[in-house]
Every structure is written in structure tokens, then in C-alpha cells.
Design a protein around this motif. Structure first.
Motif, PDB file in Angstrom:
ATOM      1  N   UNK A  82     -19.470   3.307 -11.896  1.00 22.34           N
ATOM      2  CA  UNK A  82     -18.081   3.751 -11.410  1.00 22.34           C
ATOM      3  C   UNK A  82     -17.937   5.185 -11.365  1.00 22.34           C
ATOM      4  N   UNK A  83     -18.708   6.041 -11.800  1.00 21.80           N
ATOM      5  CA  UNK A  83     -18.694   7.317 -11.824  1.00 21.80           C
ATOM      6  C   UNK A  83     -17.522   7.677 -12.904  1.00 21.80           C
ATOM      7  N   UNK A  84     -17.698   7.264 -14.167  1.00 19.96           N
ATOM      8  CA  UNK A  84     -16.952   7.595 -15.098  1.00 19.96           C
ATOM      9  C   UNK A  84     -17.984   7.913 -16.457  1.00 19.96           C
ATOM     10  N   UNK A 127     -27.989  11.729  -5.223  1.00 22.36           N
ATOM     11  CA  UNK A 127     -27.406  13.032  -5.477  1.00 22.36           C
ATOM     12  C   UNK A 127     -27.123  13.408  -6.925  1.00 22.36           C
ATOM     13  N   UNK A 128     -26.241  12.508  -7.479  1.00 19.39           N
ATOM     14  CA  UNK A 128     -25.868  12.452  -8.824  1.00 19.39           C
ATOM     15  C   UNK A 128     -26.935  12.730  -9.851  1.00 19.39           C
ATOM     16  N   UNK A 147     -22.381  11.982 -11.969  1.00 22.22           N
ATOM     17  CA  UNK A 147     -21.879  12.688 -10.926  1.00 22.22           C
ATOM     18  C   UNK A 147     -20.945  13.795 -11.355  1.00 22.22           C
ATOM     19  N   UNK A 148     -20.122  14.384 -10.567  1.00 23.36           N
ATOM     20  CA  UNK A 148     -19.230  15.504 -10.963  1.00 23.36           C
ATOM     21  C   UNK A 148     -18.141  14.999 -11.900  1.00 23.36           C
ATOM     22  N   UNK A 149     -17.730  13.727 -11.538  1.00 25.40           N
ATOM     23  CA  UNK A 149     -16.857  13.047 -12.482  1.00 25.40           C
ATOM     24  C   UNK A 149     -17.622  12.666 -13.740  1.00 25.40           C
ATOM     25  N   UNK A 150     -18.666  12.162 -13.782  1.00 29.37           N
ATOM     26  CA  UNK A 150     -19.192  12.055 -15.102  1.00 29.37           C
ATOM     27  C   UNK A 150     -19.745  13.290 -15.965  1.00 29.37           C
ATOM     28  N   UNK A 192     -10.528  22.506  -7.262  1.00 27.44           N
ATOM     29  CA  UNK A 192     -10.104  21.151  -8.176  1.00 27.44           C
ATOM     30  C   UNK A 192     -11.439  20.822  -8.982  1.00 27.44           C
ATOM     31  N   UNK A 193     -12.687  20.677  -8.735  1.00 27.44           N
ATOM     32  CA  UNK A 193     -13.730  20.681  -9.524  1.00 27.44           C
ATOM     33  C   UNK A 193     -14.114  21.635 -10.415  1.00 27.44           C
ATOM     34  N   UNK A 194     -13.969  22.716 -10.007  1.00 29.42           N
ATOM     35  CA  UNK A 194     -14.288  23.874 -10.716  1.00 29.42           C
ATOM     36  C   UNK A 194     -13.431  23.905 -12.202  1.00 29.42           C
ATOM     37  N   UNK A 195     -12.216  23.879 -11.743  1.00 29.99           N
ATOM     38  CA  UNK A 195     -11.057  23.665 -12.805  1.00 29.99           C
ATOM     39  C   UNK A 195     -11.520  22.976 -13.858  1.00 29.99           C
ATOM     40  N   UNK A 196     -11.833  21.740 -13.495  1.00 23.08           N
ATOM     41  CA  UNK A 196     -12.365  20.581 -14.365  1.00 23.08           C
ATOM     42  C   UNK A 196     -13.584  21.106 -15.122  1.00 23.08           C
ATOM     43  N   UNK A 197     -14.387  21.484 -14.653  1.00 22.18           N
ATOM     44  CA  UNK A 197     -15.622  22.191 -15.106  1.00 22.18           C
ATOM     45  C   UNK A 197     -15.325  22.856 -16.305  1.00 22.18           C
TER      46      UNK A 197
END
Length: 278
Positions: A82-84, A127-128, A147-150, A192-197
Motif C-alpha cells: 500500500x506504499x506505506x 520503479x519503486x 516508493x517515494x511514500x515508503x 511537495x515530495x522534496x519537502x517530505x524528503x
């Protein structure tokens, strides 16, 4: 980064060879898109039951992999990803879960680990980032889907902390391989992704992204995971990173981003064999 972590066992299988000296009982690798039974757009060695492919053909592909690596599907453990960052310790009681029916896999789980031999941990990718974990002194192996979320939820670091606190394994005794995944050459994300990184990483030596245009960044998910693992205490020398880009290698891999969502899935797998029984 190197491609030499994996060697071509057959047209459909890249075998993880770099751990043979660490623990020769480990069977681990990553599948390709070649040499299976599925039709377009899943041609041909699709391992994903959840992408719209004929489940019977996916089952045939999984059977072919099982025969090739000597690990029957009755010993596989599959999860509903589930990308978590949920991680589960699995045992013999989980053997066979989700092999042929996706909904019967372990629910809502992107990371698996075990102490038991003759269990094959499997996850699907397009891709993940596949993460492989081993602590040979403690008979522990694990796998995770980042993935990016994980990644920004630090699933790799979470695995390390679970092994440290619950299994009494020092991070210094853990080895990790970061497998084939989309590279920064092909992976563009927004602010938004880079901020979380930035929220999860501390930067002592390397930033895993570059600005390519206003609000757009090329992100190296593999290196982001490597940095997070080092933050979690794993020695950098214990982490190996594959240079394979799933998007660039069009003849070898499925790619969700490159193929605009119409693609199959590769599988990562890791297990430890007994001398007898398999």
C-alpha cells in the motif's frame, strides 16, 4: 553503484550474487519482464496480480520462477502493498499467503522479515525501490518496498530499528542491498515530495536531488534510502546499491512511470534454504 550485484541467471531472473560470501544459504534476486506467459501490456514475465493481467497467467509466471530458483510457491509469502511503512515478522504460518490470489496476501504491508528458513519473502515493483536485508549472525532476512511514500516514511530505517529493539540485532551487523529501481535520470518530482524528503533526511555529505526547472526536481530514491539507512546506524560499507534504472532499461524491466501505468510488475525475493527439504 553497480550492476554487478546481480547476475543474469536466466532471461527472467537477476540473481543477487554479492551476498554469497555473507550467507551462502540465501536465495535472492529480482525478476525481469522477459520470458513469461502474459500478453500485452504485461508481456511477458509479469508477477503482479493487481494490475489487470489474467491471474492464471501470473500464476504460471510465478510457478516458473519457483521452479527456476528451487523455492516452491507453497513456501512463498506475499503481501498486499500500500506504499506505506508497515512491517511484519512472518513465520511458517504465513507460507503460501497471496501467491495466487492477491487479496489473500498479508494486508497493508510493505515490509517483511523472518528468522525461519524455507520461507521466500516476495514483493512487487515497477520503479519503486526494493530493499534486501540480512543479518547472518542472527539468521534474519527481510525485504521492503520503498516508493517515494515508503522512502519518506523511512521504511528501511524502520526495519533497522525493529531488528535493533525487538530482535536485539545491532545495526552494525546488518547488510542491505538496494536493488533495481527508477533512477534520478528518469524520476522528476515536485516541491511537495522534496519537502517530505527534507523532513526525514539530515544532509552531511550528499543531497539526493537536483533542481531541473522551477518546482521540479530529479530525485534519486535509491540514494535517499541509502542515506536513511546510514542515519539508522547501518555502516555505509554494509550497503550496496544497484545502478539499474527500471525506466531506462526498456528491454529488461517494467516501468510504471515510463509506461504511463500500463505495465506489469517485477518481483524481489529473498529466502534462506535448509540443506534438505527444498
Amino acid at each position: 553503484m553497480t550492476k554487478n550485484l546481480f547476475s543474469r541467471q536466466s532471461e527472467g531472473i537477476l540473481q543477487l550474487k554479492s551476498w554469497e560470501n555473507i550467507d551462502p544459504s540465501i536465495v535472492a534476486g529480482f525478476t525481469t519482464k522477459i520470458g513469461g506467459f502474459s500478453d500485452a501490456p504485461f508481456q511477458s514475465f509479469n508477477m503482479g496480480l493487481h494490475v489487470g493481467d489474467d491471474s492464471k497467467l501470473v500464476g504460471q509466471n510465478r510457478d516458473k520462477l519457483a521452479n527456476a530458483i528451487g523455492f516452491p510457491t507453497s513456501n512463498w509469502v506475499c503481501s498486499e502493498q500500500v506504499h506505506d511503512a508497515e512491517i511484519m515478522k512472518v513465520t511458517r504460518n504465513h507460507a503460501g499467503k497471496g501467491v495466487y490470489i492477491y487479496e489473500q496476501g498479508i494486508k497493508g504491508t510493505d515490509g517483511l522479515y523472518t528468522r525461519e528458513r524455507n520461507l521466500l519473502l516476495t514483493l512487487c515493483f515497477a520503479d519503486c525501490v526494493p530493499l534486501y536485508f540480512s543479518a547472518p549472525k542472527y539468521d534474519l532476512i527481510g525485504a521492503a518496498h520503498a516508493g517515494w511514500k515508503g522512502t519518506v516514511n523511512d521504511i528501511g530505517g524502520k526495519m533497522i530499528r525493529i531488528w535493533d529493539t525487538e530482535e536485539k540485532v545491532s545495526p552494525e551487523d546488518i547488510h542491505v542491498v538496494i536493488g533495481p529501481a527508477i533512477g534520478s535520470c528518469c524520476y522528476i518530482v515536485d516541491n511537495s515530495v522534496i519537502e517530505k524528503v527534507n523532513e526525514v533526511l539530515t544532509y552531511d555529505e550528499y543531497i539526493p536531488y537536483k533542481l531541473v526547472s522551477e518546482g521540479q526536481y530529479s530525485l534519486d530514491l535509491k540514494i535517499a534510502n541509502q542515506l536513511l539507512l546510514v542515519q539508522s546506524g547501518v555502516p555505509k560499507d554494509n550497503i550496496q546499491v544497484s545502478s539499474y534504472c527500471t525506466s531506462c532499461e526498456k528491454e529488461l524491466f517494467f516501468s510504471h512511470r515510463r509506461d504511463k501505468g500500463q505495465s506489469g510488475r517485477m518481483a524481489s525475493y529473498i529466502g534462506r534454504k535448509e540443506d534438505i527439504g527444498l
